[in-house]
Scaffold this motif. Structure first.
Motif, PDB file in Angstrom:
ATOM      1  N   GLY A  11       2.466   1.627   5.176  1.00  0.00           N
ATOM      2  CA  GLY A  11       3.474   1.544   6.238  1.00  0.00           C
ATOM      3  C   GLY A  11       2.990   0.610   7.319  1.00  0.00           C
ATOM      4  N   THR A  12       3.890   0.237   8.215  1.00  0.00           N
ATOM      5  CA  THR A  12       3.513  -0.727   9.252  1.00  0.00           C
ATOM      6  C   THR A  12       3.962  -0.341  10.663  1.00  0.00           C
ATOM      7  N   PRO A  13       5.265  -0.126  10.950  1.00  0.00           N
ATOM      8  CA  PRO A  13       5.691   0.045  12.338  1.00  0.00           C
ATOM      9  C   PRO A  13       5.578   1.488  12.835  1.00  0.00           C
ATOM     10  N   VAL A  30      -6.115  11.447   1.955  1.00  0.00           N
ATOM     11  CA  VAL A  30      -5.578  10.110   2.169  1.00  0.00           C
ATOM     12  C   VAL A  30      -6.716   9.126   1.893  1.00  0.00           C
ATOM     13  N   LEU A  31      -6.619   8.441   0.786  1.00  0.00           N
ATOM     14  CA  LEU A  31      -7.702   7.582   0.300  1.00  0.00           C
ATOM     15  C   LEU A  31      -7.791   6.271   1.060  1.00  0.00           C
ATOM     16  N   ALA A  32      -6.639   5.731   1.436  1.00  0.00           N
ATOM     17  CA  ALA A  32      -6.587   4.454   2.146  1.00  0.00           C
ATOM     18  C   ALA A  32      -5.186   4.290   2.728  1.00  0.00           C
ATOM     19  N   VAL A  33      -5.101   3.453   3.739  1.00  0.00           N
ATOM     20  CA  VAL A  33      -3.821   3.102   4.350  1.00  0.00           C
ATOM     21  C   VAL A  33      -3.613   1.608   4.184  1.00  0.00           C
ATOM     22  N   TYR A  34      -2.496   1.239   3.597  1.00  0.00           N
ATOM     23  CA  TYR A  34      -2.098  -0.158   3.446  1.00  0.00           C
ATOM     24  C   TYR A  34      -1.097  -0.497   4.552  1.00  0.00           C
ATOM     25  N   THR A  35      -1.292  -1.627   5.195  1.00  0.00           N
ATOM     26  CA  THR A  35      -0.389  -2.060   6.255  1.00  0.00           C
ATOM     27  C   THR A  35      -0.372  -3.577   6.316  1.00  0.00           C
ATOM     28  N   GLN A  36       0.608  -4.141   7.022  1.00  0.00           N
ATOM     29  CA  GLN A  36       0.719  -5.595   7.128  1.00  0.00           C
ATOM     30  C   GLN A  36      -0.455  -6.191   7.906  1.00  0.00           C
ATOM     31  N   PRO A  37      -0.828  -7.436   7.608  1.00  0.00           N
ATOM     32  CA  PRO A  37      -1.880  -8.103   8.390  1.00  0.00           C
ATOM     33  C   PRO A  37      -1.520  -8.153   9.869  1.00  0.00           C
ATOM     34  N   ASP A  38      -2.535  -8.222  10.719  1.00  0.00           N
ATOM     35  CA  ASP A  38      -2.308  -8.327  12.162  1.00  0.00           C
ATOM     36  C   ASP A  38      -1.443  -9.554  12.457  1.00  0.00           C
ATOM     37  N   ARG A  39      -0.519  -9.380  13.417  1.00  0.00           N
ATOM     38  CA  ARG A  39       0.414 -10.467  13.761  1.00  0.00           C
ATOM     39  C   ARG A  39       0.291 -10.831  15.240  1.00  0.00           C
ATOM     40  N   PRO A  40       0.616 -12.105  15.604  1.00  0.00           N
ATOM     41  CA  PRO A  40       0.670 -12.468  17.024  1.00  0.00           C
ATOM     42  C   PRO A  40       1.761 -11.668  17.731  1.00  0.00           C
ATOM     43  N   SER A  50      -0.963  -3.346  13.590  1.00  0.00           N
ATOM     44  CA  SER A  50       0.259  -2.556  13.489  1.00  0.00           C
ATOM     45  C   SER A  50       0.032  -1.155  14.021  1.00  0.00           C
ATOM     46  N   ALA A  51       1.128  -0.461  14.326  1.00  0.00           N
ATOM     47  CA  ALA A  51       1.036   0.918  14.803  1.00  0.00           C
ATOM     48  C   ALA A  51       0.358   1.806  13.769  1.00  0.00           C
ATOM     49  N   VAL A  52       0.643   1.566  12.487  1.00  0.00           N
ATOM     50  CA  VAL A  52       0.035   2.369  11.424  1.00  0.00           C
ATOM     51  C   VAL A  52      -1.463   2.096  11.327  1.00  0.00           C
ATOM     52  N   LYS A  53      -1.869   0.836  11.448  1.00  0.00           N
ATOM     53  CA  LYS A  53      -3.302   0.532  11.410  1.00  0.00           C
ATOM     54  C   LYS A  53      -4.032   1.236  12.533  1.00  0.00           C
ATOM     55  N   GLN A  54      -3.466   1.203  13.740  1.00  0.00           N
ATOM     56  CA  GLN A  54      -4.112   1.849  14.872  1.00  0.00           C
ATOM     57  C   GLN A  54      -4.262   3.347  14.634  1.00  0.00           C
ATOM     58  N   ALA A  55      -3.201   3.983  14.095  1.00  0.00           N
ATOM     59  CA  ALA A  55      -3.263   5.414  13.820  1.00  0.00           C
ATOM     60  C   ALA A  55      -4.282   5.728  12.727  1.00  0.00           C
ATOM     61  N   ALA A  56      -4.364   4.870  11.716  1.00  0.00           N
ATOM     62  CA  ALA A  56      -5.309   5.091  10.624  1.00  0.00           C
ATOM     63  C   ALA A  56      -6.753   4.974  11.107  1.00  0.00           C
ATOM     64  N   LEU A  57      -7.036   3.948  11.912  1.00  0.00           N
ATOM     65  CA  LEU A  57      -8.388   3.778  12.419  1.00  0.00           C
ATOM     66  C   LEU A  57      -8.794   4.941  13.315  1.00  0.00           C
ATOM     67  N   GLU A  58      -7.858   5.421  14.123  1.00  0.00           N
ATOM     68  CA  GLU A  58      -8.150   6.582  14.972  1.00  0.00           C
ATOM     69  C   GLU A  58      -8.497   7.804  14.130  1.00  0.00           C
ATOM     70  N   ALA A  59      -7.893   7.902  12.939  1.00  0.00           N
ATOM     71  CA  ALA A  59      -8.149   9.042  12.053  1.00  0.00           C
ATOM     72  C   ALA A  59      -9.333   8.808  11.124  1.00  0.00           C
ATOM     73  N   GLY A  60      -9.939   7.622  11.208  1.00  0.00           N
ATOM     74  CA  GLY A  60     -11.094   7.328  10.374  1.00  0.00           C
ATOM     75  C   GLY A  60     -10.759   7.036   8.925  1.00  0.00           C
ATOM     76  N   ALA A  62      -9.754   4.400   5.838  1.00  0.00           N
ATOM     77  CA  ALA A  62      -9.938   2.998   5.457  1.00  0.00           C
ATOM     78  C   ALA A  62      -8.595   2.277   5.445  1.00  0.00           C
ATOM     79  N   VAL A  63      -8.576   1.037   5.942  1.00  0.00           N
ATOM     80  CA  VAL A  63      -7.349   0.241   6.056  1.00  0.00           C
ATOM     81  C   VAL A  63      -7.438  -0.981   5.158  1.00  0.00           C
TER      82      VAL A  63
END
Length: 317
Positions: A11-13, A30-40, A50-60, A62-63
């Motif tokens: 997911g991404t947004p 949850v083995l890994a989180v897939y999300t879109q590459p960082d965007r300008p 992305s919002a999903v990447k930030q949430a995944a990293l906070e939860a520890g 892998a992205v």
């Protein structure tokens, strides 16, 4: 007896974040989180996660941020995780049949409409633009077609008369997470209901929003324009030219009274708003934003431009 599911999330947004949290709270890994590459993003065009990447990293968690899942290497990376299930929520990449076949239980998608109505990219805004009184979320078993897979679970939601794109987005995101959590519990208990094939009747497509749609066309009815204002809050935000300024329109109400003035003509203004003649009815603009400014009630804008109150009429463009 339940089993512990091995889940990959994609997911991404913002809409996808409650569903990611539902996966983290469920009886699954949850083995890994897939999300879109960082965007300008923003005025500085700084690369932003992305919002999903930030949430995944906070939860520890892998992205993974591949530009595509079409390569052999990307598919092998996903297969090496040995997932039971892939949960996809507004990911932004098309999954090929080869990718869909990797998880043991396939791929699920949480979609913000009552399928088959509003397949596609912008179901929330298209439902508001069409004047729908009901929408919902569906948990779908993904297949190669665009949002055409069979439905596993579905939840309905009434659309309020003052609903905006933002408020409906948040309500559907929360409802989708609740539905997903139930689906995960059922799958873990091997109690998932049989999928329901989508009907052939009632198929509509929610095409991606374009910023060009944001400009108000005053030949449309006041009802249509009010829907556009609500649907495009918070993006791309309805806009018009008025008294020589480009204004973003954040709130407006339709009135049904008939007028003889041309569409786009300002017929009155005051603390309650600016009334503009439409192809049918009158739209009262109540909240605006000047270029480079903040959103404000019309009364505050008029206080800063008292000379406008001396003008009888003026055209909006």
């Amino acid at each position: 007896m339940t089993r512990r599911l091995r889940v990959v999330f994609a997911g991404t947004p913002d809409f996808a974040v409650p569903c990611l949290r539902a996966c983290l709270d469920a009886a699954c890994d949850v083995l890994a989180v897939y999300t879109q590459p960082d965007r300008p993003s923003g005025r500085g065009r700084k690369l932003t996660a992305s919002a999903v990447k930030q949430a995944a990293l906070e939860a520890g968690i892998a992205v993974e941020q591949p530009h595509s899942l079409r390569s052999v290497a990307a598919r092998r990376r996903l297969a090496d995780l040995q997932p039971d299930l892939m949960v996809v929520v507004a990911y932004g990449l098309i999954l090929s049949p080869r990718v869909l076949a990797i998880p043991r239980s396939g791929c699920w998608n949480v979609h913000a409409s009552l399928l088959p109505r509003w397949r596609g990219a912008a179901p929330i805004q298209r439902a508001l633009l069409a004047g729908d009184v009901e929408t919902g979320v569906g948990l779908m078993q993904m297949e190669a077609g665009l949002d055409s897979g069979p439905i596993l679970l579905q939840r309905r939601l009434s659309i309020a008369g003052d609903e905006t794109g933002g408020s409906l987005h948040d309500r559907l995101a929360a409802l989708g997470a609740e539905m997903l959590a139930e689906g995960l519990r059922l799958l873990a208990a091997d109690a998932m209901p049989l999928p329901q094939i989508q009907a052939d009747e009632g198929i509509t497509y929610a095409h991606k929003l374009d910023k060009a749609e944001a400009k108000l066309d005053w030949t449309q009815s006041a009802t249509q324009l009010e829907r556009k204002v609500r649907a495009f809050d918070p993006w791309p935000v309805a806009e018009t030219q008025l008294f020589g300024e480009r204004l973003r329109i954040w709130a407006a109400r339709a009135h049904s009274q008939g007028v003889l003035l041309p569409a786009g003509q300002v017929i009155g203004m005051g603390a309650d708003g600016i009334d503009v003649a439409c192809g049918e009815g009158v739209l009262r603009i109540t909240q605006i934003q000047r270029e480079g400014g903040r959103r404000m009630p019309v009364a505050a804008w008029l206080n800063a431009r008292p000379e406008l109150l001396r003008l009888a009429t003026a055209p909006a463009e």
